[in-house]
Design a protein around this motif. Structure first.
Motif, PDB file in Angstrom:
ATOM      1  N   TRP A   1      15.725 103.891  53.261  1.00 31.18           N
ATOM      2  CA  TRP A   1      16.165 105.151  53.859  1.00 31.18           C
ATOM      3  C   TRP A   1      17.018 105.962  52.881  1.00 31.18           C
ATOM      4  O   TRP A   1      17.021 107.188  52.949  1.00 31.18           O
ATOM      5  CB  TRP A   1      16.952 104.876  55.144  1.00 31.18           C
ATOM      6  N   ALA A   2      17.718 105.274  51.981  1.00 27.45           N
ATOM      7  CA  ALA A   2      18.579 105.989  51.034  1.00 27.45           C
ATOM      8  C   ALA A   2      17.762 106.905  50.115  1.00 27.45           C
ATOM      9  O   ALA A   2      18.212 107.974  49.709  1.00 27.45           O
ATOM     10  CB  ALA A   2      19.385 104.998  50.214  1.00 27.45           C
ATOM     11  N   ASP A   3      16.534 106.469  49.780  1.00 27.41           N
ATOM     12  CA  ASP A   3      15.686 107.294  48.922  1.00 27.41           C
ATOM     13  C   ASP A   3      15.306 108.607  49.596  1.00 27.41           C
ATOM     14  O   ASP A   3      15.022 109.602  48.910  1.00 27.41           O
ATOM     15  CB  ASP A   3      14.418 106.518  48.547  1.00 27.41           C
ATOM     16  N   GLN A   4      15.316 108.629  50.901  1.00 26.73           N
ATOM     17  CA  GLN A   4      14.955 109.835  51.631  1.00 26.73           C
ATOM     18  C   GLN A   4      16.157 110.664  52.039  1.00 26.73           C
ATOM     19  O   GLN A   4      16.086 111.900  52.038  1.00 26.73           O
ATOM     20  CB  GLN A   4      14.168 109.460  52.903  1.00 26.73           C
ATOM     21  N   SER A   5      17.275 109.987  52.365  1.00 24.86           N
ATOM     22  CA  SER A   5      18.385 110.714  52.987  1.00 24.86           C
ATOM     23  C   SER A   5      19.648 110.813  52.145  1.00 24.86           C
ATOM     24  O   SER A   5      20.582 111.523  52.530  1.00 24.86           O
ATOM     25  CB  SER A   5      18.743 110.051  54.330  1.00 24.86           C
ATOM     26  N   ARG A   6      19.705 110.117  51.011  1.00 22.41           N
ATOM     27  CA  ARG A   6      20.910 110.179  50.194  1.00 22.41           C
ATOM     28  C   ARG A   6      20.585 110.746  48.812  1.00 22.41           C
ATOM     29  O   ARG A   6      19.450 110.653  48.330  1.00 22.41           O
ATOM     30  CB  ARG A   6      21.544 108.803  50.019  1.00 22.41           C
ATOM     31  N   GLU A   7      21.581 111.330  48.177  1.00 22.90           N
ATOM     32  CA  GLU A   7      21.394 111.914  46.844  1.00 22.90           C
ATOM     33  C   GLU A   7      21.502 110.837  45.769  1.00 22.90           C
ATOM     34  O   GLU A   7      22.498 110.118  45.691  1.00 22.90           O
ATOM     35  CB  GLU A   7      22.450 112.991  46.595  1.00 22.90           C
ATOM     36  N   LEU A   8      20.469 110.750  44.941  1.00 24.26           N
ATOM     37  CA  LEU A   8      20.473 109.768  43.857  1.00 24.26           C
ATOM     38  C   LEU A   8      21.454 110.203  42.766  1.00 24.26           C
ATOM     39  O   LEU A   8      21.395 111.325  42.269  1.00 24.26           O
ATOM     40  CB  LEU A   8      19.067 109.626  43.262  1.00 24.26           C
ATOM     41  N   VAL A   9      22.362 109.312  42.404  1.00 22.05           N
ATOM     42  CA  VAL A   9      23.342 109.593  41.354  1.00 22.05           C
ATOM     43  C   VAL A   9      22.838 109.093  40.011  1.00 22.05           C
ATOM     44  O   VAL A   9      22.839 109.817  39.010  1.00 22.05           O
ATOM     45  CB  VAL A   9      24.708 108.947  41.687  1.00 22.05           C
ATOM     46  N   CYS A  10      22.384 107.849  39.967  1.00 25.44           N
ATOM     47  CA  CYS A  10      21.936 107.273  38.704  1.00 25.44           C
ATOM     48  C   CYS A  10      21.224 105.956  38.975  1.00 25.44           C
ATOM     49  O   CYS A  10      21.267 105.424  40.088  1.00 25.44           O
ATOM     50  CB  CYS A  10      23.111 107.039  37.741  1.00 25.44           C
ATOM     51  N   THR A  11      20.594 105.454  37.941  1.00 24.87           N
ATOM     52  CA  THR A  11      19.996 104.122  37.964  1.00 24.87           C
ATOM     53  C   THR A  11      20.645 103.311  36.850  1.00 24.87           C
ATOM     54  O   THR A  11      20.681 103.732  35.696  1.00 24.87           O
ATOM     55  CB  THR A  11      18.478 104.191  37.738  1.00 24.87           C
ATOM     56  N   ILE A  12      21.161 102.147  37.219  1.00 26.62           N
ATOM     57  CA  ILE A  12      21.780 101.247  36.240  1.00 26.62           C
ATOM     58  C   ILE A  12      21.145  99.875  36.431  1.00 26.62           C
ATOM     59  O   ILE A  12      21.249  99.289  37.513  1.00 26.62           O
ATOM     60  CB  ILE A  12      23.305 101.146  36.423  1.00 26.62           C
ATOM     61  N   GLY A  13      20.498  99.403  35.377  1.00 20.64           N
ATOM     62  CA  GLY A  13      19.838  98.111  35.497  1.00 20.64           C
ATOM     63  C   GLY A  13      18.804  98.133  36.584  1.00 20.64           C
ATOM     64  O   GLY A  13      17.923  99.009  36.626  1.00 20.64           O
ATOM     65  N   GLY A  14      18.912  97.201  37.520  1.00 23.25           N
ATOM     66  CA  GLY A  14      17.930  97.083  38.600  1.00 23.25           C
ATOM     67  C   GLY A  14      18.333  97.755  39.884  1.00 23.25           C
ATOM     68  O   GLY A  14      17.741  97.465  40.933  1.00 23.25           O
ATOM     69  N   HIS A  15      19.326  98.658  39.856  1.00 26.02           N
ATOM     70  CA  HIS A  15      19.785  99.300  41.090  1.00 26.02           C
ATOM     71  C   HIS A  15      19.797 100.836  40.948  1.00 26.02           C
ATOM     72  O   HIS A  15      20.095 101.357  39.885  1.00 26.02           O
ATOM     73  CB  HIS A  15      21.203  98.838  41.443  1.00 26.02           C
ATOM     74  N   ASN A  16      19.468 101.487  42.062  1.00 23.49           N
ATOM     75  CA  ASN A  16      19.687 102.915  42.205  1.00 23.49           C
ATOM     76  C   ASN A  16      20.995 103.116  42.971  1.00 23.49           C
ATOM     77  O   ASN A  16      21.293 102.363  43.909  1.00 23.49           O
ATOM     78  CB  ASN A  16      18.548 103.579  42.999  1.00 23.49           C
ATOM     79  N   PHE A  17      21.753 104.159  42.617  1.00 17.89           N
ATOM     80  CA  PHE A  17      23.030 104.436  43.263  1.00 17.89           C
ATOM     81  C   PHE A  17      22.996 105.840  43.857  1.00 17.89           C
ATOM     82  O   PHE A  17      22.501 106.779  43.239  1.00 17.89           O
ATOM     83  CB  PHE A  17      24.175 104.287  42.265  1.00 17.89           C
ATOM     84  N   TYR A  18      23.541 105.950  45.074  1.00 16.08           N
ATOM     85  CA  TYR A  18      23.441 107.189  45.843  1.00 16.08           C
ATOM     86  C   TYR A  18      24.805 107.614  46.384  1.00 16.08           C
ATOM     87  O   TYR A  18      25.682 106.793  46.613  1.00 16.08           O
ATOM     88  CB  TYR A  18      22.501 106.987  47.051  1.00 16.08           C
ATOM     89  N   LEU A  19      24.938 108.928  46.635  1.00 19.33           N
ATOM     90  CA  LEU A  19      26.104 109.452  47.327  1.00 19.33           C
ATOM     91  C   LEU A  19      25.952 109.236  48.826  1.00 19.33           C
ATOM     92  O   LEU A  19      24.844 109.182  49.354  1.00 19.33           O
ATOM     93  CB  LEU A  19      26.267 110.939  47.036  1.00 19.33           C
TER      94      LEU A  19
END
Length: 309
Positions: free
Chosen positions: A291-309
């Protein structure tokens, strides 16, 4: 009968010629000093170049030292640039810590063996291991985002965290800039952390990102501490970690595993203010669409994780 010039006139003419010759010789050779030196056959006068002028604040350091071809490194006003190898790593100034440590603490005993540089002196204990993303001063961890590096047998550390570790401000850091260290307080001391918060943050970091590089571990810790500081989430590390349906290691029980050393270090660095992934409040593995890929803003990708606001 022939006329003869008086002897006095002849003497005067000879003296005039000798004086003119002396002035001409001085004009050709310029100023010089003469020193009486002994030799096996007696004493000789030898010409020497005049000494260099003493340093004058009005002339400045460049006049006293001559033209400078490389940026300098100064510690409390003392130049150690010629003794301090330095380089740029992705826009960050790196340098050999050995001359800097010796400038601050001349009595420090330094040793380099098998990729580990250690130093010890009263009030100062130093450890830097090549390949790690941190080094230690007085058992306090300092973050080195591009790692502790080694080149041709010389260890390199980022200048800014080294300055912080030694209680210094730092100026400069660009490729052509001087690096100026000025001590304003004592070197860092061992960190003091809330025991329960460190216990759960290090376990959350290990269970979520124990296979990630240091910046990925710090990013996970950053998300948890961002939540603690955010009014929409609980206000302690333990409560954030155990909030319902938030962290899968809680559901499957891996949260209780003992963390490795790097996860404990990452947790301490986070508590000391180190951050990755900005203001992120969520993360997910890059292989999972959520759901984060649809509803949250992607900040960055580090290693094997995406990070969102």
């Amino acid at each position: 009968m022939k006329n003869h010039l008086p002897s006095a006139v002849i003497l005067l003419a000879l003296l005039l010629v000798l004086c003119l010759h002396a002035f001409a010789a001085e004009d050709r050779t310029g100023p010089e000093t003469h020193t009486l030196l002994s030799s096996q056959t007696g004493y000789l006068f030898t010409a020497q170049e005049p000494p260099s002028p003493a340093f004058s604040p009005a002339l400045g350091r460049a006049a006293a030292m001559g033209p400078r071809t490389t940026p300098d490194v100064l510690v409390n006003g003392r130049s150690i640039g010629p003794m301090t190898p330095r380089m740029m790593v992705e826009g960050e100034a790196y340098l050999s810590p050995i001359p800097v440590l010796k400038a601050f603490c001349p009595s420090i005993q330094l040793k380099y063996s098998n990729g580990s540089l250690t130093g010890s002196a009263p009030g100062l204990h130093f450890v830097a291991n090549v390949g790690k993303a941190y080094f230690m001063v007085n058992d306090r961890y300092l973050y080195a985002p591009h790692g502790v590096l080694e080149q041709d047998g010389t260890v390199f550390l980022p200048a800014a965290p080294l300055a912080k570790a030694l209680g210094c401000t730092i100026q400069g850091g660009g490729e052509g800039d001087d690096l100026v260290f000025k001590q304003v307080c004592t070197p860092v001391a061992e960190g003091v952390y809330d025991e329960e918060s460190l216990y759960w943050l290090s376990r959350a970091i290990f269970s979520e990102s124990g296979n990630q590089p240091m910046n990925g571990r710090i990013a996970v810790g950053t998300v948890i501490l961002n939540r603690v500081a955010n009014e929409a989430f609980p206000n302690t590390v333990k409560e954030v970690v155990f909030a319902p349906n938030q962290f899968s290691p809680v559901a499957i029980g891996t949260i209780y595993r003992d963390p490795d050393e790097d996860s404990i270090v990452a947790a301490k660095l986070c508590f000391d203010g180190t951050r990755e992934a900005g203001e992120s409040l969520y993360f997910n593995t890059t292989t999972m669409y959520s759901w984060a890929d649809q509803s949250r803003e992607l900040v960055c990708t580090i290693g094997g994780h995406n990070f969102y606001l």
